[in-house]
Structure formats: C-alpha cells, structure tokens
Design an enzyme around this catalytic site. Structure first.
Site, PDB file in Angstrom:
ATOM      1  N   ARG A 161       0.862  -1.193   0.000  1.00 34.96           N
ATOM      2  CA  ARG A 161       0.000   0.000   0.000  1.00 34.96           C
ATOM      3  C   ARG A 161       0.893   1.236   0.000  1.00 34.96           C
ATOM      4  O   ARG A 161       1.726   1.405   0.893  1.00 34.96           O
ATOM      5  CB  ARG A 161      -0.883  -0.020   1.256  1.00 34.96           C
ATOM      6  CG  ARG A 161      -1.657   1.249   1.447  1.00 34.96           C
ATOM      7  CD  ARG A 161      -2.592   1.224   2.665  1.00 34.96           C
ATOM      8  NE  ARG A 161      -3.195   2.527   2.756  1.00 34.96           N
ATOM      9  CZ  ARG A 161      -3.136   3.322   3.824  1.00 34.96           C
ATOM     10  NH1 ARG A 161      -2.567   2.933   4.931  1.00 34.96           N
ATOM     11  NH2 ARG A 161      -3.679   4.518   3.786  1.00 34.96           N
ATOM     12  N   TYR A 173      -4.007   1.802  16.135  1.00 40.33           N
ATOM     13  CA  TYR A 173      -2.762   1.955  16.878  1.00 40.33           C
ATOM     14  C   TYR A 173      -2.934   1.834  18.390  1.00 40.33           C
ATOM     15  O   TYR A 173      -2.067   1.330  19.069  1.00 40.33           O
ATOM     16  CB  TYR A 173      -2.108   3.311  16.554  1.00 40.33           C
ATOM     17  CG  TYR A 173      -1.497   3.323  15.168  1.00 40.33           C
ATOM     18  CD1 TYR A 173      -0.216   2.837  14.952  1.00 40.33           C
ATOM     19  CD2 TYR A 173      -2.225   3.778  14.074  1.00 40.33           C
ATOM     20  CE1 TYR A 173       0.343   2.809  13.679  1.00 40.33           C
ATOM     21  CE2 TYR A 173      -1.669   3.762  12.794  1.00 40.33           C
ATOM     22  CZ  TYR A 173      -0.382   3.274  12.607  1.00 40.33           C
ATOM     23  OH  TYR A 173       0.163   3.239  11.343  1.00 40.33           O
ATOM     24  N   GLU A 220      -3.347  -0.187   8.341  1.00 40.49           N
ATOM     25  CA  GLU A 220      -2.139   0.201   9.076  1.00 40.49           C
ATOM     26  C   GLU A 220      -2.216  -0.349  10.487  1.00 40.49           C
ATOM     27  O   GLU A 220      -3.259  -0.259  11.144  1.00 40.49           O
ATOM     28  CB  GLU A 220      -1.999   1.733   9.202  1.00 40.49           C
ATOM     29  CG  GLU A 220      -1.475   2.425   7.988  1.00 40.49           C
ATOM     30  CD  GLU A 220      -1.348   3.935   8.199  1.00 40.49           C
ATOM     31  OE1 GLU A 220      -1.068   4.370   9.339  1.00 40.49           O
ATOM     32  OE2 GLU A 220      -1.533   4.657   7.208  1.00 40.49           O
ATOM     33  N   GLU A 255      -7.165   8.368   6.554  1.00 41.11           N
ATOM     34  CA  GLU A 255      -7.401   9.028   7.841  1.00 41.11           C
ATOM     35  C   GLU A 255      -7.902  10.462   7.723  1.00 41.11           C
ATOM     36  O   GLU A 255      -7.190  11.422   8.082  1.00 41.11           O
ATOM     37  CB  GLU A 255      -6.118   8.993   8.684  1.00 41.11           C
ATOM     38  CG  GLU A 255      -5.555   7.605   8.894  1.00 41.11           C
ATOM     39  CD  GLU A 255      -4.299   7.575   9.752  1.00 41.11           C
ATOM     40  OE1 GLU A 255      -3.725   8.649  10.017  1.00 41.11           O
ATOM     41  OE2 GLU A 255      -3.882   6.483  10.165  1.00 41.11           O
TER      42      GLU A 255
HETATM   43  O1  IFM Z   1       2.883   7.676   9.941  1.00 40.89           O
HETATM   44  C1  IFM Z   1       1.507   7.695  10.138  1.00 40.89           C
HETATM   45  C2  IFM Z   1       0.776   7.494   8.838  1.00 40.89           C
HETATM   46  O2  IFM Z   1       1.122   8.450   7.892  1.00 40.89           O
HETATM   47  C3  IFM Z   1      -0.711   7.579   9.055  1.00 40.89           C
HETATM   48  N1  IFM Z   1      -1.140   6.720  10.134  1.00 40.89           N
HETATM   49  C4  IFM Z   1      -0.403   6.751  11.361  1.00 40.89           C
HETATM   50  C5  IFM Z   1       1.084   6.614  11.088  1.00 40.89           C
HETATM   51  C6  IFM Z   1       1.864   6.635  12.415  1.00 40.89           C
HETATM   52  O3  IFM Z   1       1.622   7.830  13.101  1.00 40.89           O
END
Ligand code: IFM
Length: 476
Positions: free
Chosen positions: A79, A299, A356, A167
């Site tokens: 990605r 996260y 992610e 995001e």
């Molecule tokens: O690095 C970022 C990414 O660009 C978008 N999502 C979170 C990651 C970590 O903060």
C-alpha cells in the site's frame, strides 16, 4: 493450540504500507509542485528539529531496490500513496513525468508478483489548492475528482485496490482543528468544513470509479480508536460517547449512515460555525455511496472520564499500560474489539482490511558478524542486508499480539481480508520528523542504507507460514 488454529486464511493478504511524502524525497524532481507538507515542514517550529521530507528515504530514486526488498520479504501486497503535486503541480496542468513515475512503480510491483493498493490522498495537498482555501473550499472536492479520474484512467488496469483517503480525521482535525499537521490551523469551524469536503470528495470519487466501470475495488481508510470509560458512571460513559463520536463516529456514521453525530455537532463544531450551510442537501447521500471495503488503521486506545472544567467535559487519562515511543498505549485487544464493533454496527459482511498497524520504538542499530545468519552465502539484495541488525523485540511482540487479535476476529467469522503493517521502513513521521521509527526495516538516513530489523524477519516468517505457529509456541 494446533497449527491449523493459528493459521490465517490461505489467501490472506499480508502487506506493508507507506505514503508518498513520508518516503519519496525528490521533492524537486520531474516537475513536482509544492505540497502543504513542504510548506509546513519548512516553516520553523512546526516539525521536530525542523526536519522535512526533502530527501526522506530517497525512495523516488531507490524504488527499484525497495521493491526488491518487498519481494525478498515475501510481501503479498504493498500500500502506497500517490503524491497529488507530482500529478498536478500547478492548477490545470498535468505533469506526465509524475504519472510515469507511478507507472514504473506499479509495473515493478506486478513484475515481482506484488499486489498494489493505492491511496489517492495521504495528506500532501498541492500548495496551490491550499492557497485557494484547501479542504475548506468546496472547489477542492472537484479538483480531487479530476485527479482521481485521471489516475483511474491511467492505472485502472494496474491497480486492483484503491483507497480514496487516508485518515480524514488527521487531515481535518489534526490539520485544521488542532493545528498539529499541515496546514496548521486551529479553528474547529474550519475543521468541520474540511472534514465534510474530504468526505464529499471520497463519495464523489467512489461514484466516478463505478461510473468508469473499472474492475478493481474502492474504499476508504479510517483511523479508529478504541475508547473506554474510566468507570461505569453515567458521566464517564457520556465522556466515552463524545470521544467516540470525535475519533470514530464522525466518519463511520457519515460513510455508512449518511449522517453526523448530533452530540459532536453541538459540543464541538456548532459554537465555531455561523451555519451548517456548507452541507448541501444531497451531500450525505453522496458521502454514503456504497464502498467495496473499509480500511482500518489501528494503533491504540483511549481511556476517558468526565471533567467538569473541560469545555467538552472530557479528560483523557494518562497511559496506564506500556506505551510505544509515540506515548500510545499498547492494547491489542482494542483491535479485536474495534473490528467486532465495526462489523456489528456498520459493515456487516463488507470486507475489512487493517490498512495500518505498527509501532515506533527506540531502535538501535547493532553491528553483527556476517555469520549471524548462519554464514549462508547470499547474493544481490540479501547480501547487502547482511552484517547489521536491529533487535526490536518489542515490535515483534507488538505485531504478534495484534496479529493474534486479528486472528481471533477471523476465527469468529469476521471478514478480515488483509493486514498492512505500518511501515515498510522508517520514514518521516510528520510533526515528529525522523525521531520516531515505525519501520520493520531500519533506514540509516546518512547513507540511505536499508537494514532488516528482527521484526522484518519475523514478518517474513509469518507470511511464509501464513500464521503464527512457532511464535505462539515460543510463548509457552
Ligand atoms: O505515519 C503515520 C501514517 O502516515 C498515518 N497513520 C499513522 C502513522 C503513524 O503515526
């Protein structure tokens, strides 16, 4: 636990993710125009150590070697995002050299048997659009659709998975409300307008994609946060409701139900707006145009409680669990809880991807003997990777526990189709500059050398055996 129980589905899509501004560098190459992140990072005091993405991982010049790395690791899907200012450096002007760069990247992926997943917008808005109001301006929506159409037409046959936005919470709320990201505004009215226009551009791009009758699939990536109450009191549950609306429901409700949560409208945005007139009558229908999958970035979690003195009556508690270098609590169960909740309340059997998940830790490069890997003769890319290493046991554990949480969801019939680890390699972590390393591959920024961390070797193994067998065994 028997090996079959720890396996992922055979066609599970193991991937890694990156984004253009964070890795490419080459900001003046081939006619690329200025982005809001060039402007922001070159404004003193905005980014840690006043660092910027001018060179980053120099991926623009080293992409072939980076693709070899992906192949060597056994990555099934990659990605990445396209830099809008490489395609439209100036108003109304297409830069063919930018288009051709991404064609070479896509061709290189196909040659190596890696499936691309392309994000159209990962925050690097052309500065010329910001000069006209950026995402606050409804016109930007139309420029986005023109940009998306061009890419659909150019790369429709090469890209099976498209992500409109990465995001939107960060684009709008970090960029226009909290001022921590480009363009650095602190105005919740502007944030509401920006969020709405980003979502509208998503809906219109999805419609455009379907109108063109392309074969691939299209969705959006949302960063979701698992929110818990400090206690079972009604007031603390109210704090959860508001925080959840802020992090999650503003976007989930819009995309899947065509509405915005009233509670957040009233508590956060309305006091900063003359009217909601920028939400036109058909907009919410467009925003909730059906998509083919949802991408979730996960996260961490938040624990909140009621606080009388706060304007929103919410206090986020300090971490009570171990954290990553970002100060984010490590909470794998939150991934399972989020996936389960999103499926139950919004997406049903719609395919989900973790687009992610990963962690920043204070990685240390160590010199190791070349015999460390058993002295096996290596060649090409593998040879260049022998000799140094990073013993990132915390990242291995982080990933293992989150994979485990994802597997739990799958075992219960959850339609999770793939997992993109953030990130392939250390890169420019926005306002944190280069101080936070998220990669499974270490980048020595002085030499641009790529060095496998233990987590990369771990991930290679997980992909290879399509599961966590010996990792779980090693825990016993
Ligand atoms: O690095 C970022 C990414 O660009 C978008 N999502 C979170 C990651 C970590 O903060």
């Amino acid at each position: 636990m028997s090996p079959t129980e720890v396996k992922f589905p055979v066609n599970f899509e193991w991937g890694v993710a990156t984004s253009s501004y964070q890795i490419e560098g080459g900001v003046h190459e081939d006619g690329r125009g200025e982005s809001i992140w060039d402007r922001f990072s070159h404004t003193l005091g905005r980014v840690h150590n006043d660092e910027n993405g001018d060179i980053a991982c120099d991926h623009y010049h080293r992409f072939e070697a980076d693709l070899d790395l992906l192949q060597m690791l056994g990555i099934k899907t990659y990605r990445f995002s396209i830099a809008w200012p490489r395609i439209f450096p100036h108003k109304g002007q297409v830069e063919r050299r930018g288009v051709e760069f991404y064609r070479r990247l896509l061709t290189g992926l196909h040659e190596r048997g890696i499936t691309p997943a392309v994000t159209l917008y990962h925050w690097d808005l052309p500065q010329w659009l910001q000069d006209e109001g950026g995402w606050e301006n409804r016109e930007t929506v139309h420029h986005f659709v023109v940009y998306a159409r061009l890419l659909f037409e150019e790369f429709g046959s090469l890209v099976p998975r498209w992500i409109t936005h990465n995001e939107p919470w960060c684009t709008a709320f970090l960029g226009y409300g909290l001022g921590e990201h480009a363009p650095g505004l602190k105005d919740w009215g502007a944030a509401a307008r920006a969020a709405h226009h980003v979502l509208l551009s998503h809906g219109l791009a999805v419609k455009e994609f379907h109108r063109l009758g392309l074969k691939g699939e299209i969705g959006i990536t949302l960063n979701l946060n698992h929110v818990e109450a400090a206690s079972d009191s009604e007031q603390d549950r109210g704090a959860v409701n508001l925080t959840d609306a802020f992090f999650n429901r503003w976007f989930l409700d819009a995309v899947f139900r065509g509405e915005y949560p009233q509670v957040l409208k009233e508590a956060l945005f309305s006091p900063h707006l003359d009217s909601w007139g920028f939400v036109h009558s058909e907009d919410m229908k467009v925003i909730s145009t059906p998509i083919d999958f949802l991408g979730i970035n996960y996260y961490s979690r938040s624990v909140v409680r009621y606080k009388e003195e706060d304007s929103m009556h919410v206090e986020r508690l300090p971490a009570s669990l171990p954290t990553t270098e970002m100060g984010w609590e490590i909470y794998p169960h939150g991934l399972y809880a989020l996936l389960t909740r999103v499926r139950a309340e919004y997406t049903g059997e719609l395919p989900l991807f973790i687009t992610e998940n990963g962690a920043a830790f204070a990685d240390e490069l160590t010199e190791k003997g070349v015999t460390e890997d058993g002295g096996i003769e290596k060649s090409g890319i593998e040879k260049s990777l022998v000799g140094k290493g990073v013993a990132d046991a915390q990242r291995v554990e982080f990933l293992r526990d989150h994979f485990d949480a994802a597997l739990q969801f799958i075992r219960e019939g959850g339609p999770l189709r793939g997992y993109y680890v953030w990130s392939l390699m250390d890169n420019f972590e926005w306002a944190e500059g280069y101080s936070k390393r998220f990669g499974i591959v270490y980048v020595d920024y002085a030499t641009q050398e790529r060095i496998l961390k233990d987590s990369a070797k771990f991930y290679q193994k997980v992909i290879n055996q399509n599961g966590l067998e010996d990792v779980l065994e090693s825990r016993a």
